[in-house]
Design a protein around this motif. Structure first.
Motif, PDB file in Angstrom:
ATOM      1  N   HIS A 240       0.846  -1.195   0.000  1.00  0.00           N
ATOM      2  CA  HIS A 240       0.000   0.000   0.000  1.00  0.00           C
ATOM      3  C   HIS A 240       0.883   1.247   0.000  1.00  0.00           C
ATOM      4  O   HIS A 240       1.897   1.281   0.701  1.00  0.00           O
ATOM      5  N   PRO A 241       0.510   2.273  -0.734  1.00  0.00           N
ATOM      6  CA  PRO A 241       1.329   3.496  -0.760  1.00  0.00           C
ATOM      7  C   PRO A 241       1.270   4.264   0.561  1.00  0.00           C
ATOM      8  O   PRO A 241       2.210   4.984   0.908  1.00  0.00           O
ATOM      9  N   PHE A 242       0.165   4.138   1.290  1.00  0.00           N
ATOM     10  CA  PHE A 242       0.055   4.823   2.587  1.00  0.00           C
ATOM     11  C   PHE A 242      -0.932   4.054   3.470  1.00  0.00           C
ATOM     12  O   PHE A 242      -1.658   3.162   3.023  1.00  0.00           O
ATOM     13  N   GLY A 243      -0.941   4.405   4.746  1.00  0.00           N
ATOM     14  CA  GLY A 243      -1.786   3.723   5.723  1.00  0.00           C
ATOM     15  C   GLY A 243      -0.934   3.090   6.814  1.00  0.00           C
ATOM     16  O   GLY A 243       0.299   3.068   6.736  1.00  0.00           O
ATOM     17  N   MET A 244      -1.593   2.590   7.847  1.00  0.00           N
ATOM     18  CA  MET A 244      -0.878   1.994   8.975  1.00  0.00           C
ATOM     19  C   MET A 244      -1.102   0.491   9.016  1.00  0.00           C
ATOM     20  O   MET A 244      -2.239   0.013   8.936  1.00  0.00           O
ATOM     21  N   LEU A 245       0.007  -0.279   9.147  1.00  0.00           N
ATOM     22  CA  LEU A 245      -0.054  -1.721   9.333  1.00  0.00           C
ATOM     23  C   LEU A 245       0.512  -2.041  10.711  1.00  0.00           C
ATOM     24  O   LEU A 245       1.655  -1.677  11.026  1.00  0.00           O
ATOM     25  N   LEU A 246      -0.294  -2.715  11.523  1.00  0.00           N
ATOM     26  CA  LEU A 246       0.101  -3.055  12.890  1.00  0.00           C
ATOM     27  C   LEU A 246       0.461  -4.535  12.987  1.00  0.00           C
ATOM     28  O   LEU A 246      -0.249  -5.385  12.440  1.00  0.00           O
ATOM     29  N   VAL A 247       1.565  -4.837  13.681  1.00  0.00           N
ATOM     30  CA  VAL A 247       1.918  -6.221  14.004  1.00  0.00           C
ATOM     31  C   VAL A 247       1.825  -6.349  15.526  1.00  0.00           C
ATOM     32  O   VAL A 247       2.447  -5.567  16.253  1.00  0.00           O
ATOM     33  N   THR A 248       1.028  -7.302  15.994  1.00  0.00           N
ATOM     34  CA  THR A 248       0.752  -7.388  17.426  1.00  0.00           C
ATOM     35  C   THR A 248       1.166  -8.738  18.006  1.00  0.00           C
ATOM     36  O   THR A 248       1.319  -9.724  17.282  1.00  0.00           O
ATOM     37  N   GLY A 249       1.312  -8.739  19.318  1.00  0.00           N
ATOM     38  CA  GLY A 249       1.677  -9.963  20.022  1.00  0.00           C
ATOM     39  C   GLY A 249       2.514  -9.634  21.241  1.00  0.00           C
ATOM     40  O   GLY A 249       2.961  -8.492  21.414  1.00  0.00           O
ATOM     41  N   PRO A 250       2.770 -10.606  22.100  1.00  0.00           N
ATOM     42  CA  PRO A 250       3.551 -10.359  23.323  1.00  0.00           C
ATOM     43  C   PRO A 250       5.029 -10.160  23.012  1.00  0.00           C
ATOM     44  O   PRO A 250       5.493 -10.404  21.891  1.00  0.00           O
ATOM     45  N   THR A 251       5.780  -9.728  24.012  1.00  0.00           N
ATOM     46  CA  THR A 251       7.225  -9.586  23.873  1.00  0.00           C
ATOM     47  C   THR A 251       7.852 -10.929  23.476  1.00  0.00           C
ATOM     48  O   THR A 251       7.496 -11.971  24.012  1.00  0.00           O
ATOM     49  N   GLY A 252       8.776 -10.867  22.520  1.00  0.00           N
ATOM     50  CA  GLY A 252       9.488 -12.085  22.133  1.00  0.00           C
ATOM     51  C   GLY A 252       8.785 -12.956  21.116  1.00  0.00           C
ATOM     52  O   GLY A 252       9.172 -14.098  20.902  1.00  0.00           O
ATOM     53  N   CYS A 253       7.744 -12.423  20.450  1.00  0.00           N
ATOM     54  CA  CYS A 253       7.004 -13.245  19.479  1.00  0.00           C
ATOM     55  C   CYS A 253       7.478 -13.004  18.040  1.00  0.00           C
ATOM     56  O   CYS A 253       6.855 -13.486  17.101  1.00  0.00           O
TER      57      CYS A 253
ATOM     58  N   ALA B 275       1.564   8.821  14.628  1.00  0.00           N
ATOM     59  CA  ALA B 275       1.690   7.743  13.646  1.00  0.00           C
ATOM     60  C   ALA B 275       0.457   7.663  12.757  1.00  0.00           C
ATOM     61  O   ALA B 275       0.560   7.480  11.537  1.00  0.00           O
ATOM     62  N   ILE B 276      -0.713   7.818  13.344  1.00  0.00           N
ATOM     63  CA  ILE B 276      -1.956   7.746  12.571  1.00  0.00           C
ATOM     64  C   ILE B 276      -2.063   8.930  11.605  1.00  0.00           C
ATOM     65  O   ILE B 276      -2.450   8.767  10.444  1.00  0.00           O
ATOM     66  N   ARG B 277      -1.687  10.103  12.062  1.00  0.00           N
ATOM     67  CA  ARG B 277      -1.754  11.267  11.178  1.00  0.00           C
ATOM     68  C   ARG B 277      -0.729  11.143  10.043  1.00  0.00           C
ATOM     69  O   ARG B 277      -0.971  11.610   8.924  1.00  0.00           O
ATOM     70  N   ALA B 278       0.412  10.494  10.338  1.00  0.00           N
ATOM     71  CA  ALA B 278       1.393  10.250   9.279  1.00  0.00           C
ATOM     72  C   ALA B 278       0.814   9.309   8.229  1.00  0.00           C
ATOM     73  O   ALA B 278       1.002   9.505   7.018  1.00  0.00           O
ATOM     74  N   ALA B 279       0.094   8.287   8.695  1.00  0.00           N
ATOM     75  CA  ALA B 279      -0.526   7.330   7.775  1.00  0.00           C
ATOM     76  C   ALA B 279      -1.594   7.996   6.916  1.00  0.00           C
ATOM     77  O   ALA B 279      -1.813   7.611   5.767  1.00  0.00           O
ATOM     78  N   LEU B 280      -2.258   9.007   7.479  1.00  0.00           N
ATOM     79  CA  LEU B 280      -3.321   9.702   6.744  1.00  0.00           C
ATOM     80  C   LEU B 280      -2.776  10.719   5.744  1.00  0.00           C
ATOM     81  O   LEU B 280      -3.523  11.208   4.887  1.00  0.00           O
ATOM     82  N   THR B 281      -1.502  11.085   5.885  1.00  0.00           N
ATOM     83  CA  THR B 281      -0.946  12.133   5.025  1.00  0.00           C
ATOM     84  C   THR B 281       0.062  11.579   4.019  1.00  0.00           C
ATOM     85  O   THR B 281       1.043  12.242   3.676  1.00  0.00           O
ATOM     86  N   GLY B 282      -0.161  10.312   3.589  1.00  0.00           N
ATOM     87  CA  GLY B 282       0.613   9.797   2.470  1.00  0.00           C
ATOM     88  C   GLY B 282       1.818   8.949   2.810  1.00  0.00           C
ATOM     89  O   GLY B 282       2.677   8.729   1.951  1.00  0.00           O
ATOM     90  N   HIS B 283       1.944   8.481   4.057  1.00  0.00           N
ATOM     91  CA  HIS B 283       3.076   7.644   4.436  1.00  0.00           C
ATOM     92  C   HIS B 283       2.594   6.231   4.774  1.00  0.00           C
ATOM     93  O   HIS B 283       1.514   6.061   5.337  1.00  0.00           O
ATOM     94  N   LEU B 284       3.418   5.236   4.451  1.00  0.00           N
ATOM     95  CA  LEU B 284       3.162   3.874   4.922  1.00  0.00           C
ATOM     96  C   LEU B 284       3.849   3.735   6.279  1.00  0.00           C
ATOM     97  O   LEU B 284       5.072   3.904   6.388  1.00  0.00           O
TER      98      LEU B 284
END
Length: 553
Positions: A302-315, A391-400
């Protein structure tokens, strides 16, 4: 053709009339609580003699035994193994032929002990079963009765400790410790003062394993040596410290992150082992199913938007993000990261390490990054509302924007942002997807074998397979390569939520994570549990490992 399961020790003992079912049940219950070997529990409980266990294991595992009372043992052969190691592992060298040292052991299945002995003695080790009391008696005969050389209360001053920590025996031990950790693929080394000894442990595939401690006369010098190497203050023992060591072992560049912590028994040191050759891996090596790999690859394009990777420490979240950045890294893209700490240097990527003492936080670093004309931004972790908002505002203004968050599942990340105070419409407009991740141990390929689930085994209910239908799984029976654990290495299981219009509506209406997850599942999202169960059925991991990691809630 399906291999039959090898008869277990408890079954053999019952069949031969040495123990009864009640005694076995008691021992198995205790094994669950303590993690001790079944044979040792039965011997300590007085249910069966050690000789009986040795005779059976010799037949079952093809490891020979030696009767020490009828063997002529030279003292110089015995003393090839230092006394500390002999007493730690209840072992005795009784014969030497060329570079092969024959060693009687109370537990010849302990491959960490054998590996230690190989490093310490510089010999190949041929292990034998022997009765532990015979070994202890001969240890006392050849080395003399144990005594504690540290009871005189003498305290070295700092200059003397520094001088002794720079001497050859200490240097050799610490260097061998690092080399052994790399060889065993350890992620961490724990050096822990106890009341009466220095305990050393490696974390291998997520599980801590005890290894041989150094000799008594070296024990008080090991931690000062590590602190010197990592440029820490060896005179400061009351406050935690952090340091770093860069070493090259077997032509591998290894970064060691050192952390000290004062405890009531002395300073504990933990060393994070960052082997660059193990860390910088391709997306295809992260354990994705074909379907999930296609989803994840599409999200990072994707050219912009936020991608989250989740999980506990050490995963493995950081490993996944680094693999994604490596895929995206081209001359046409300006990629900047803000991390705590920078785990590895990525060629062509601008990496920033936060320094809160100097005022450089995730939030302030991210603000500065956005003035550097980035295409792609990686934020090591969203820890507070300010960082999340930028981070969210960065994703909304054209950044991945690629980042991580601590939540149990994918849908929970979306609601967590709202709980942190981010407006729902900002979340729904910026987040393009969430991936939850866990690590599971892989079955050792050297000793992997199939087995058929029994009619009452829990596997059947999870796969909805009736008792009369054949259900085949895989397990590692244990071998030298995997330290008799049946596992070697780790892989990831994944859950990928892709934002669609319906999920955006649910987010805007502040629906619960359960409702969001249910919609995503109805539209093809595989949960962590489903991905793990598929990998167990394919023989990549075990059903038991998936239960432990993905069903712990």
């Amino acid at each position: 053709m399906i291999a039959e399961k090898q008869p277990r020790l408890g079954q053999i003992l019952i069949e031969k009339g040495f123990i009864n079912n009640d005694q076995l049940s008691f021992a198995l219950q205790k094994q669950k609580l303590t993690g001790q070997r079944l044979g040792k529990i039965l011997i300590d409980g007085g249910f069966v003699s050690e000789q009986v266990i040795i005779d059976l294991l010799e037949q079952q595992l093809s490891i020979p035994q030696v009767h020490l009372d009828i063997v002529d043992i030279p003292t110089d052969t015995v003393k090839i193994i230092p006394e500390a190691a002999a007493r730690k592992y209840t072992c005795l060298a009784f014969k030497k032929e060329g570079n092969v040292l024959s060693v009687a052991m109370a537990d010849p299945l302990n491959l960490f002990a054998i590996d230690d002995l190989m490093v310490i003695t510089q010999h190949e080790i041929q292990s034998y079963f022997a009765v532990s009391e015979d070994i202890k008696r001969l240890i006392n005969k050849h080395y003399g009765f144990s005594h504690d050389s540290n009871n005189d209360g003498t305290e070295y001053d700092i200059a003397e400790i520094k001088m002794k920590a720079d001497q050859a025996p200490v240097i050799k031990y610490v260097n061998n410790l690092f080399a052994q950790a790399i060889k065993l693929r350890a992620s961490d080394i724990h050096i822990e003062p106890q009341e009466d000894e220095l305990r050393v442990r490696f974390r291998v595939d997520g599980v801590l394993q005890v290894i041989s401690p150094p000799a008594k006369d070296l024990q008080r010098l090991i931690i000062p040596r590590v602190k010197l190497m990592s440029n820490m203050n060896i005179a400061e023992k009351r406050l935690p410290q952090d340091g770093r060591i860069e070493v090259t072992i077997n032509e591998k560049s290894v970064d060691l992150r050192v952390s000290s912590l004062p405890t009531i028994d002395g300073e504990k040191v933990v060393i994070r082992v960052l082997d660059k050759s193990m860390f910088l891996i391709d997306l295809h090596e992260l354990g994705f199913s074909d379907e999930n790999l296609a989803k994840f690859t599409n999200l990072i394009r994707h050219p912009f938007g936020m991608l989250l990777v989740t999980g506990p420490t050490g995963c493995g979240k950081t490993s996944t993000l680094y693999a994604a950045l490596s895929q995206l890294n081209t001359h046409e893209k300006n990629i900047i990261t803000v991390e705590d700490p920078v785990e590895y240097r990525l060629k062509g990527v601008n990496q920033v390490q936060i320094n809160p003492k100097a005022g450089l936080t995730f939030a302030s670093g991210l603000r500065s990054i956005l003035r550097q004309d980035p295409n792609i931004v990686m934020v090591g972790e969203i820890r507070d509302t300010e960082t999340a908002d930028i981070a969210i505002r960065a994703a909304l203004t054209g950044h991945l924007v690629l980042t991580t968050l601590h939540t149990n599942d994918a849908a929970g990340a979306v609601t967590r942002l709202i709980d942190m105070g981010i407006e729902p419409f900002l979340v729904s407009s910026s987040v393009i997807g969430v991936m939850a991740q866990r690590l599971v141990r892989k079955i050792c390929e050297e000793c992997k074998e199939p087995y058929v689930a029994g009619p009452d085994d829990p596997e059947r209910s999870f796969y909805n397979v009736p008792p009369g239908e054949r259900l085949v799984f895989y397990m590692g029976k244990g071998c030298n390569r995997c330290n008799r654990t049946g596992y070697s290495g780790r892989t990831a299981i994944h859950e990928i939520l892709v934002m669609d219009n319906k999920i955006k509506e649910l987010v805007n209406s502040k629906s619960s994570s359960e409702v969001i997850s249910a919609h995503a599942m109805a539209n093809g999202m595989k949960t962590l549990q489903q991905d793990g169960l598929e990998k167990a059925l394919k023989g990549i991991t075990t059903f038991q490992e998936v239960m432990k990691v993905a069903y712990n809630e």
